[in-house]
Motif scaffolding. Structure first.
Motif, mmCIF file in Angstrom:
data_model
loop_
_atom_site.group_PDB
_atom_site.id
_atom_site.type_symbol
_atom_site.label_atom_id
_atom_site.label_comp_id
_atom_site.label_asym_id
_atom_site.label_seq_id
_atom_site.Cartn_x
_atom_site.Cartn_y
_atom_site.Cartn_z
ATOM 1 N N LEU A 127 49.439 -4.622 -51.475
ATOM 2 C CA LEU A 127 49.718 -5.711 -51.835
ATOM 3 C C LEU A 127 48.747 -6.672 -51.476
ATOM 4 N N GLU A 128 48.173 -6.340 -50.177
ATOM 5 C CA GLU A 128 46.888 -7.453 -49.847
ATOM 6 C C GLU A 128 45.769 -7.324 -50.507
ATOM 7 N N GLN A 129 45.490 -6.024 -50.947
ATOM 8 C CA GLN A 129 44.297 -5.880 -51.998
ATOM 9 C C GLN A 129 44.445 -6.631 -53.148
ATOM 10 N N VAL A 130 45.654 -6.336 -53.893
ATOM 11 C CA VAL A 130 45.971 -7.151 -55.089
ATOM 12 C C VAL A 130 45.964 -8.688 -54.928
ATOM 13 N N ALA A 131 46.344 -9.167 -53.824
ATOM 14 C CA ALA A 131 46.387 -10.566 -53.485
ATOM 15 C C ALA A 131 44.882 -10.894 -53.422
ATOM 16 N N ALA A 132 44.137 -10.173 -52.866
ATOM 17 C CA ALA A 132 42.758 -10.602 -52.787
ATOM 18 C C ALA A 132 42.173 -10.598 -54.082
ATOM 19 N N ARG A 133 42.235 -9.923 -54.961
ATOM 20 C CA ARG A 133 41.828 -9.670 -56.422
ATOM 21 C C ARG A 133 42.466 -11.117 -57.166
ATOM 22 N N ALA A 134 43.678 -11.540 -56.767
ATOM 23 C CA ALA A 134 44.146 -12.725 -57.506
ATOM 24 C C ALA A 134 43.463 -14.015 -56.803
ATOM 25 N N ASP A 135 43.270 -13.830 -55.571
ATOM 26 C CA ASP A 135 42.458 -14.994 -54.993
ATOM 27 C C ASP A 135 41.072 -15.175 -55.418
ATOM 28 N N ALA A 136 40.285 -14.042 -55.899
ATOM 29 C CA ALA A 136 39.096 -14.081 -56.386
ATOM 30 C C ALA A 136 39.147 -14.823 -57.772
ATOM 31 N N VAL A 137 40.218 -14.657 -58.538
ATOM 32 C CA VAL A 137 40.319 -15.085 -60.068
ATOM 33 C C VAL A 137 40.473 -16.514 -59.785
ATOM 34 N N LEU A 138 41.418 -16.915 -58.984
ATOM 35 C CA LEU A 138 41.845 -18.048 -58.585
ATOM 36 C C LEU A 138 40.519 -19.084 -58.299
ATOM 37 N N ASP A 139 39.613 -18.520 -57.597
ATOM 38 C CA ASP A 139 38.456 -19.105 -56.875
ATOM 39 C C ASP A 139 37.648 -19.370 -58.332
ATOM 40 N N ARG A 140 37.425 -18.584 -59.049
ATOM 41 C CA ARG A 140 36.565 -18.648 -60.078
ATOM 42 C C ARG A 140 37.172 -19.493 -61.162
ATOM 43 N N ILE A 141 38.490 -19.790 -61.309
ATOM 44 C CA ILE A 141 39.156 -20.684 -62.356
ATOM 45 C C ILE A 141 39.444 -22.077 -61.918
ATOM 46 N N ARG A 142 39.667 -22.279 -60.779
ATOM 47 C CA ARG A 142 39.894 -23.630 -60.423
ATOM 48 C C ARG A 142 39.000 -24.732 -60.508
ATOM 49 N N PRO A 143 37.498 -24.385 -60.457
ATOM 50 C CA PRO A 143 36.593 -25.331 -60.864
ATOM 51 C C PRO A 143 36.732 -25.698 -62.049
ATOM 52 N N LEU A 144 36.999 -24.816 -63.129
ATOM 53 C CA LEU A 144 36.876 -24.913 -64.718
ATOM 54 C C LEU A 144 38.331 -25.749 -65.150
ATOM 55 N N ARG B 154 52.503 -12.495 -61.408
ATOM 56 C CA ARG B 154 53.737 -12.915 -60.134
ATOM 57 C C ARG B 154 52.731 -13.052 -58.986
ATOM 58 N N ILE B 155 51.875 -12.247 -58.749
ATOM 59 C CA ILE B 155 50.958 -12.795 -57.282
ATOM 60 C C ILE B 155 50.107 -13.664 -57.550
ATOM 61 N N LEU B 156 49.304 -13.676 -58.879
ATOM 62 C CA LEU B 156 48.786 -15.060 -59.300
ATOM 63 C C LEU B 156 49.437 -16.451 -58.989
ATOM 64 N N ALA B 157 50.747 -16.299 -59.397
ATOM 65 C CA ALA B 157 51.484 -17.609 -59.530
ATOM 66 C C ALA B 157 51.994 -18.060 -57.915
ATOM 67 N N VAL B 158 52.246 -17.063 -56.874
ATOM 68 C CA VAL B 158 52.586 -17.332 -55.608
ATOM 69 C C VAL B 158 51.159 -17.722 -54.980
ATOM 70 N N ARG B 159 50.474 -16.977 -55.205
ATOM 71 C CA ARG B 159 49.019 -17.450 -54.622
ATOM 72 C C ARG B 159 48.458 -18.649 -55.014
ATOM 73 N N TRP B 160 48.663 -19.374 -56.271
ATOM 74 C CA TRP B 160 48.469 -20.505 -56.791
ATOM 75 C C TRP B 160 49.197 -21.650 -55.785
ATOM 76 N N LEU B 161 50.334 -21.168 -55.588
ATOM 77 C CA LEU B 161 51.288 -22.185 -54.674
ATOM 78 C C LEU B 161 50.918 -22.057 -53.321
ATOM 79 N N GLY B 162 49.992 -21.219 -52.934
ATOM 80 C CA GLY B 162 49.602 -21.157 -51.568
ATOM 81 C C GLY B 162 50.447 -20.372 -50.732
ATOM 82 N N LEU B 163 51.408 -19.585 -51.299
ATOM 83 C CA LEU B 163 52.339 -18.460 -50.444
ATOM 84 C C LEU B 163 51.646 -17.227 -50.183
ATOM 85 N N ASP B 164 52.435 -16.411 -49.228
ATOM 86 C CA ASP B 164 52.184 -15.049 -49.345
ATOM 87 C C ASP B 164 52.568 -14.338 -50.320
#
Length: 195
Positions: free
Chosen positions: A119-136, A152-162
């Motif tokens: 799960l932590e590996q998938v979350a790291a990929r989701a975080d990388a996507v969000l880091d690229r998207i937020r400035p846009l 689902r993981i993208l959504a909870v990482r967007w919220l700043g949750l584990d």
């Protein structure tokens, strides 16, 4: 500030039967194609400034049928690598692992081509996507075409949750939309499983 529009790809034979389709490139069904086309009018109202997609054909085809232009394939948007559970339903997995839960128990390795992910590996990929998207998002909405568990993981990482909090969100149905937004600086889910 724009919204992040999460689009789950349309129906496939595997999503219909509940099989875990991580890296297997399963095409859309006829129903999946119809559902993807039906997203076009709703998405046209948003005019995304950027569009990203999983490189798997079910996601790219959904983007195409939904009328999205300038789609950028992003390998970080691929679904969870289910390893040895690829192609199996939860019921089949629970025959050998009673009480198995993806979010708690994870997956088992499936060989060199499907080693599986934590799960932590998938979350790291989701975080990388969000880091690229937020400035846009300062220029408008951004659309992402992806897969159920990854959304689902993208959504909870967007919220700043584990990432483990992903179990609290309903699984997005094929061909539905989710809207991630902010109010002030507070992230929130503005819509989920929107047809």
């Amino acid at each position: 500030m724009g919204e992040l529009i999460l689009i789950r790809h349309g129906q496939t034979e595997w999503s219909l039967s509940g099989r875990h389709a991580g890296r297997t490139d399963v095409p859309l069904t006829a129903t999946g194609e119809v559902t993807a086309k039906a997203l076009a009018p709703r998405l046209a109202r948003h005019s995304p400034v950027a569009v990203f997609s999983s490189p798997l054909s079910r996601a790219l085809r959904t983007a195409e049928l939904a009328g999205l232009i300038g789609v950028r394939p992003d390998p970080d948007l691929m679904e969870w690598d289910y390893g040895g559970y690829e192609g199996l339903t939860a019921a089949q997995i629970q025959e050998t692992r009673p009480g198995w839960d993806l979010w708690r128990d994870g997956v088992v390795p499936g060989g060199p081509d499907r080693p599986g992910e934590r799960l932590e590996q998938v979350a790291a990929r989701a975080d990388a996507v969000l880091d690229r998207i937020r400035p846009l998002l300062s220029d408008g909405d951004v659309a992402v075409v992806a897969h159920g568990h990854l959304a689902r993981i993208l959504a909870v990482r967007w919220l700043g949750l584990d990432a483990s909090a992903s179990r609290l969100l309903g699984h997005p149905h094929p061909g539905t939309l989710g809207f991630l937004a902010t109010e002030g600086e507070q992230p929130f889910i503005a819509g989920w499983n929107v047809p």
